[in-house]
Scaffold this motif. Structure first.
Motif, PDB file in Angstrom:
ATOM      1  N   ARG A 356       0.847  -1.199   0.000  1.00  0.00           N
ATOM      2  CA  ARG A 356       0.000   0.000   0.000  1.00  0.00           C
ATOM      3  C   ARG A 356       0.883   1.250   0.000  1.00  0.00           C
ATOM      4  NH1 ARG A 356      -4.354   1.608   4.730  1.00  0.00           N
ATOM      5  NH2 ARG A 356      -5.054   3.593   3.813  1.00  0.00           N
ATOM      6  N   PRO A 357       0.711   2.114  -0.963  1.00  0.00           N
ATOM      7  CA  PRO A 357       1.531   3.334  -0.987  1.00  0.00           C
ATOM      8  C   PRO A 357       1.067   4.315   0.078  1.00  0.00           C
ATOM      9  CG  PRO A 357      -0.023   3.356  -2.803  1.00  0.00           C
ATOM     10  CD  PRO A 357      -0.166   2.014  -2.146  1.00  0.00           C
ATOM     11  N   SER A 358       1.958   5.209   0.457  1.00  0.00           N
ATOM     12  CA  SER A 358       1.632   6.209   1.471  1.00  0.00           C
ATOM     13  C   SER A 358       0.905   7.412   0.879  1.00  0.00           C
ATOM     14  CB  SER A 358       2.914   6.675   2.172  1.00  0.00           C
ATOM     15  OG  SER A 358       3.837   7.206   1.230  1.00  0.00           O
ATOM     16  N   LEU A 360      -1.900   9.419  -1.021  1.00  0.00           N
ATOM     17  CA  LEU A 360      -3.339   9.160  -1.185  1.00  0.00           C
ATOM     18  C   LEU A 360      -3.719   8.990  -2.641  1.00  0.00           C
ATOM     19  CD1 LEU A 360      -4.834  11.647   1.444  1.00  0.00           C
ATOM     20  CD2 LEU A 360      -4.468   9.179   1.662  1.00  0.00           C
ATOM     21  N   LYS A 361      -3.114   9.790  -3.526  1.00  0.00           N
ATOM     22  CA  LYS A 361      -3.433   9.667  -4.946  1.00  0.00           C
ATOM     23  C   LYS A 361      -2.970   8.320  -5.475  1.00  0.00           C
ATOM     24  CE  LYS A 361      -2.810  11.968  -9.389  1.00  0.00           C
ATOM     25  NZ  LYS A 361      -2.183  13.117 -10.103  1.00  0.00           N
ATOM     26  N   ALA A 362      -1.783   7.884  -5.061  1.00  0.00           N
ATOM     27  CA  ALA A 362      -1.289   6.572  -5.495  1.00  0.00           C
ATOM     28  C   ALA A 362      -2.163   5.450  -4.941  1.00  0.00           C
ATOM     29  CB  ALA A 362       0.165   6.401  -5.049  1.00  0.00           C
ATOM     30  N   GLN A 363      -2.696   5.643  -3.732  1.00  0.00           N
ATOM     31  CA  GLN A 363      -3.599   4.635  -3.180  1.00  0.00           C
ATOM     32  C   GLN A 363      -4.860   4.512  -4.029  1.00  0.00           C
ATOM     33  OE1 GLN A 363      -4.505   5.276   0.935  1.00  0.00           O
ATOM     34  NE2 GLN A 363      -2.336   5.451   1.546  1.00  0.00           N
ATOM     35  N   ALA A 364      -5.396   5.649  -4.453  1.00  0.00           N
ATOM     36  CA  ALA A 364      -6.618   5.622  -5.274  1.00  0.00           C
ATOM     37  C   ALA A 364      -6.357   4.984  -6.628  1.00  0.00           C
ATOM     38  CB  ALA A 364      -7.155   7.041  -5.443  1.00  0.00           C
ATOM     39  N   GLN A 365      -5.177   5.211  -7.209  1.00  0.00           N
ATOM     40  CA  GLN A 365      -4.883   4.663  -8.529  1.00  0.00           C
ATOM     41  C   GLN A 365      -4.556   3.176  -8.503  1.00  0.00           C
ATOM     42  OE1 GLN A 365      -1.692   7.143  -9.919  1.00  0.00           O
ATOM     43  NE2 GLN A 365      -3.062   8.801 -10.563  1.00  0.00           N
ATOM     44  N   THR A 486       3.483 -10.193  -2.431  1.00  0.00           N
ATOM     45  CA  THR A 486       3.118  -8.782  -2.410  1.00  0.00           C
ATOM     46  C   THR A 486       4.360  -7.963  -2.748  1.00  0.00           C
ATOM     47  OG1 THR A 486       1.416  -9.173  -0.743  1.00  0.00           O
ATOM     48  CG2 THR A 486       2.202  -6.908  -1.014  1.00  0.00           C
ATOM     49  N   THR A 487       4.330  -7.299  -3.868  1.00  0.00           N
ATOM     50  CA  THR A 487       5.511  -6.609  -4.379  1.00  0.00           C
ATOM     51  C   THR A 487       5.866  -5.425  -3.498  1.00  0.00           C
ATOM     52  OG1 THR A 487       4.822  -7.227  -6.606  1.00  0.00           O
ATOM     53  CG2 THR A 487       6.521  -5.540  -6.413  1.00  0.00           C
ATOM     54  N   PRO A 488       7.115  -5.322  -3.032  1.00  0.00           N
ATOM     55  CA  PRO A 488       7.518  -4.156  -2.221  1.00  0.00           C
ATOM     56  C   PRO A 488       7.626  -2.896  -3.075  1.00  0.00           C
ATOM     57  CG  PRO A 488       9.392  -5.601  -2.614  1.00  0.00           C
ATOM     58  CD  PRO A 488       8.196  -6.317  -3.152  1.00  0.00           C
ATOM     59  N   ILE A 489       7.642  -1.770  -2.423  1.00  0.00           N
ATOM     60  CA  ILE A 489       7.682  -0.485  -3.112  1.00  0.00           C
ATOM     61  C   ILE A 489       8.973  -0.330  -3.915  1.00  0.00           C
ATOM     62  CG2 ILE A 489       7.678   2.025  -2.765  1.00  0.00           C
ATOM     63  CD1 ILE A 489       4.987   0.784  -2.292  1.00  0.00           C
ATOM     64  N   GLN A 490      10.084  -0.927  -3.449  1.00  0.00           N
ATOM     65  CA  GLN A 490      11.364  -0.764  -4.138  1.00  0.00           C
ATOM     66  C   GLN A 490      11.324  -1.294  -5.573  1.00  0.00           C
ATOM     67  OE1 GLN A 490      10.927  -1.945  -1.157  1.00  0.00           O
ATOM     68  NE2 GLN A 490      12.021  -0.540   0.209  1.00  0.00           N
ATOM     69  N   LEU A 491      10.530  -2.346  -5.813  1.00  0.00           N
ATOM     70  CA  LEU A 491      10.443  -2.905  -7.159  1.00  0.00           C
ATOM     71  C   LEU A 491       9.523  -2.099  -8.066  1.00  0.00           C
ATOM     72  CD1 LEU A 491      10.258  -6.756  -6.468  1.00  0.00           C
ATOM     73  CD2 LEU A 491      12.257  -5.376  -7.051  1.00  0.00           C
ATOM     74  N   LEU A 492       8.804  -1.123  -7.521  1.00  0.00           N
ATOM     75  CA  LEU A 492       7.872  -0.328  -8.320  1.00  0.00           C
ATOM     76  C   LEU A 492       8.454   1.024  -8.720  1.00  0.00           C
ATOM     77  CD1 LEU A 492       4.631  -1.055  -6.271  1.00  0.00           C
ATOM     78  CD2 LEU A 492       5.426  -2.200  -8.335  1.00  0.00           C
ATOM     79  N   LEU A 493       9.675   1.294  -8.303  1.00  0.00           N
ATOM     80  CA  LEU A 493      10.307   2.564  -8.682  1.00  0.00           C
ATOM     81  C   LEU A 493      10.925   2.445 -10.063  1.00  0.00           C
ATOM     82  CD1 LEU A 493      12.098   3.411  -5.306  1.00  0.00           C
ATOM     83  CD2 LEU A 493       9.869   4.214  -6.116  1.00  0.00           C
TER      84      LEU A 493
END
Length: 538
Positions: A356-358, A360-365, A486-493
Motif C-alpha cells: 500500500r503506498p503512502s 493518497l493519490k497513489a492509493q486511489a490509482q 506482495t511486491t515491495p515499493i522498491q520494485l515499483l520505482l
C-alpha cells in the motif's frame, strides 16, 4: 597505558620512551581466559587455547594459573592482525604463530636412531681398521719385551671398558632401537636398511591415506556447491530450481547472456544466473539465498539486479508480434473452423499484489475493486498457438481493461482484417473499428434475460478458444512464485535512465523464460544472436 609485547625477542611497544603513542597500526591482545562455568565443552576448549598461547609465547615465567593482565601479545604474531573467534579452533590465528623467535620442532625418535646407527657403524669400521694395524705391528715387532706387551693389553682393555661404559649410559628411544643396541657392531647393513625402509613405508602409507581423504572431501564439497556441477546431468534439479526443462536449455541461456554479465568477486557468472532464476522460480528469502551462496545481503541484491537487467535486455525480443503469414501458417484447426485464419491475438489482464503506498493519490490509482486490495495490472496477449506476443507495462489496479488496451500500444500492431479475442470487459470495438479490425467478446446481457441459441453457441465457442490466454497466465504464475508475493515499493520505482520499473522487468523475464522450452534452445540462441547483431548495427 603503555603496552609491551611479552613474546620472547619481540620489542614492539605502544608508546615511545617519551610516553607518546606510536602510530604503527599495531594492536595488543591479552591471554584468553579459562571459562569454567559455561559448560564442559567450552571449558575444555578455552583451557586448550590458553595452554596453546602459553606454549607459543615460550616464556618459562608465565604460569597457567596466574597470568598478569599487563602481559599482551601484539598483532605481529597473527596472520590477520588479531586473534580469531574462540570456537574457530582450525583458524591459524587461534593462537600466536608468527615471529615467535623460537622453534619448538624437535627431532623425532626415528631420526635420532638413524644418526646413532650411523655413528656406531663408523666407530665399528674405525675399530676394525685399528685392530688390523695393531696386529700387523705386533707381527713385525717380534723382539718386543713381554712387559711392553702387557702394558699395551692393559691400555686396550681400559679403552674397551670406557666404550662399554658410554654404551651403557645411552637409552634407546623405541623397541626397534632396543633390538638394534644388542650387537650393534656386528649388525649387518641389510638389517639397518630394512628398518629404514619400514619407516619410509609407514610414512608413504600415511601420506597416501591423507591424499585419498582430501580427494573424497573435495568431491563431497563440490556436490554441495551451487554451480554447474550441482545441476549437471540432473533434469529434476534443473526443473525445480530454475523452471527450465533441462540443463541444455539452461546452459544455452547462460552462454547467451554470459558476455554481458558483470564480474563479481564472490560469485561466478553461472551462480549469478542461477540465483536470479531461483529467486524468480521459488521466491526464496534473500537471507536464505545469502546463506546458500555464502555472500552478503548487499552482494546478492546487486547480483540479482545486474543479472535481471541483462536478462531483460537480451530476452525481451522473445516477446514479439509475429508476422501475419506466420500466424496463418500455424493456425490451429479449432480457430480455422470458427474464425478462419484471421485471429491475431487473444488478450486479457492479470493483477499482481503490491504494498500500500503512502500517497493518497497513489492509493486511489492502485486499489482494485475486483481484488479488494492494491495491485498492479498487466495486459498480456497470446497468439492462437499459445506463445506470448505482447506484454504491457504495469498500470494501477484501478485502471480499466479498456483504458490499458487503448494506451499500451497494442492497437498499433493490428492490421486490417485481424480478429482480437477478448473478455467482455474489453469494450474496444469503437477503438479497433477505426483500423478495420474486429473484436470478438462474449455476449453480455442483463439479468433475467435468456440468450438466443445462436448467441449461446457463439459465446461457448469464443470461451473455449479464449481460455488459452488464461492457461498461459496460470502456467506463468504457478511456475514463478515471485509473481505470487506482495511486491515491495522498491520494485515499483522506475529504473535509472529507463521508463520501466523493476517489476516490469521481472514480468518480461518470466514471460520470456516461459517461451524458452517451446522454441527450443537452438532457435532461441539464433534469434537472440540475430537481435544482438541488429542492435549493434543500429
Amino acid at each position: 597505558m603503555v603496552h609491551t609485547c611479552c613474546v620472547s625477542g619481540c620489542t614492539v611497544r605502544s608508546h615511545d620512551r617519551k610516553g607518546k603513542k606510536m602510530e604503527n597500526g599495531l594492536s595488543f591482545h591479552g591471554f584468553p581466559a579459562w571459562k569454567q562455568r559455561e559448560g564442559a565443552k567450552l571449558s575444555e576448549l578455552t583451557k586448550r587455547r590458553r595452554m596453546a598461547w602459553i606454549s607459543a609465547v615460550g616464556r618459562p615465567d608465565i604460569k597457567f594459573s596466574n597470568i598478569p593482565r599487563y602481559l599482551k601479545v601484539c598483532s605481529r604474531h597473527f596472520h590477520s592482525g588479531k586473534p580469531s573467534y574462540e570456537m574457530d579452533e582450525l583458524n591459524p590465528d587461534w593462537f600466536p604463530t608468527l615471529n615467535l623467535g623460537h622453534c619448538e620442532v624437535k627431532a623425532t625418535t626415528s631420526d635420532r636412531h638413524a644418526r646413532k646407527l650411523t655413528r656406531r657403524h663408523g666407530s665399528a669400521v674405525e675399530g676394525q681398521a685399528a685392530n688390523t694395524t695393531v696386529d700387523q705391528q705386533v707381527g713385525e715387532q717380534v723382539t718386543e719385551s713381554p712387559e711392553e706387551v702387557n702394558n699395551d693389553n692393559t691400555a686396550a682393555e681400559a679403552v674397551g671398558e670406557e666404550q662399554v661404559g658410554e654404551a651403557d649410559e645411552e637409552t634407546p628411544g623405541e623397541e626397534l632401537s632396543k633390538a638394534a643396541n644388542s650387537g650393534e657392531e656386528h649388525e649387518p647393513a641389510a638389517k639397518r636398511q630394512q628398518l629404514e625402509c619400514y619407516w619410509c613405508e609407514q610414512r608413504r602409507e600415511e601420506i597416501n591415506r591423507l591424499l585419498q581423504e582430501n580427494r573424497e572431501l573435495r568431491s563431497e564439497l563440490s556436490k554441495k556447491q551451487l554451480d554447474a556441477d550441482f545441476l549437471k546431468d540432473d533434469t529434476e534439479k534443473v526443473e525445480y530450481y530454475t523452471g527450465l526443462p533441462c540443463f541444455v536449455i539452461l546452459l544455452s541461456l547462460f552462454n547467451t547472456v554470459r558476455p554481458f554479465l558483470p564480474a563479481s568477486k564472490d560469485l561466478s557468472q553461472f551462480q549469478m544466473v542461477l540465483l536470479t532464476l531461483m529467486r524468480l522460480r521459488l521466491d526464496l528469502p534473500v537471507q536464505h539465498l545469502c546463506h546458500l551462496f555464502n555472500v552478503s545481503h548487499k552482494t546478492l541484491s546487486n547480483a540479482f539486479a545486474d543479472t535481471l537487467d541483462v536478462l531483460y535486455a537480451r530476452l525481451k525480443p522473445m516477446v514479439s508480434w509475429p508476422e501475419r503469414h506466420c500466424l496463418q501458417a500455424a493456425m490451429p484447426p479449432r480457430f480455422l473452423e470458427t474464425f478462419g485464419d484471421r485471429v491475431a491475438i487473444i488478450v486479457d489482464c492479470f493483477e499482481l499484489g503490491r504494498e500500500r503506498p503512502s500517497n493518497l493519490k497513489a492509493q486511489a490509482q492502485s486499489f482494485s475493486r475486483h481484488k479488494g486490495r492494491h495491485t498492479m495490472k498487466y495486459l498480456i496477449g497470446v497468439t492462437p498457438h499459445g506463445s506470448i506476443s505482447f506484454i504491457s507495462k504495469g498500470w494501477g489496479g484501478r485502471a480499466s481493461d479498456k483504458h490499458i488496451t487503448e494506451n499500451c500500444g497494442l492497437l498499433s500492431n493490428l492490421l486490417p482484417g485481424d480478429v482480437v479475442l477478448a473478455d467482455r470487459g474489453f469494450d474496444i470495438k469503437d477503438s479497433v473499428g477505426m483500423m478495420c479490425a474486429e473484436v470478438q467478446t462474449p455476449t453480455f446481457t442483463k439479468r433475467r434475460r435468456q440468450l438466443d441459441a445462436k448467441d449461446v453457441e457463439d459465446t461457448r465457442a469464443l470461451a473455449q478458444l479464449r481460455v488459452h490466454v488464461e492457461r498461459v497466465m496460470g502456467c506463468m504464475r504457478n511456475k514463478y512464485k515471485m509473481l505470487h508475493r506482495t511486491t515491495p515499493i522498491q520494485l515499483l520505482l522506475p529504473c535509472e535512465g529507463e521508463e520501466v520499473t523493476r517489476l516490469d522487468k521481472v514480468v518480461y523475464v518470466c514471460c520470456s523464460l516461459l517461451l524458452c522450452p517451446a522454441l527450443g534452445s537452438v532457435a532461441m540462441v539464433m534469434k537472440l544472436v540475430c537481435h544482438s547483431q541488429l542492435t549493434d548495427k543500429r
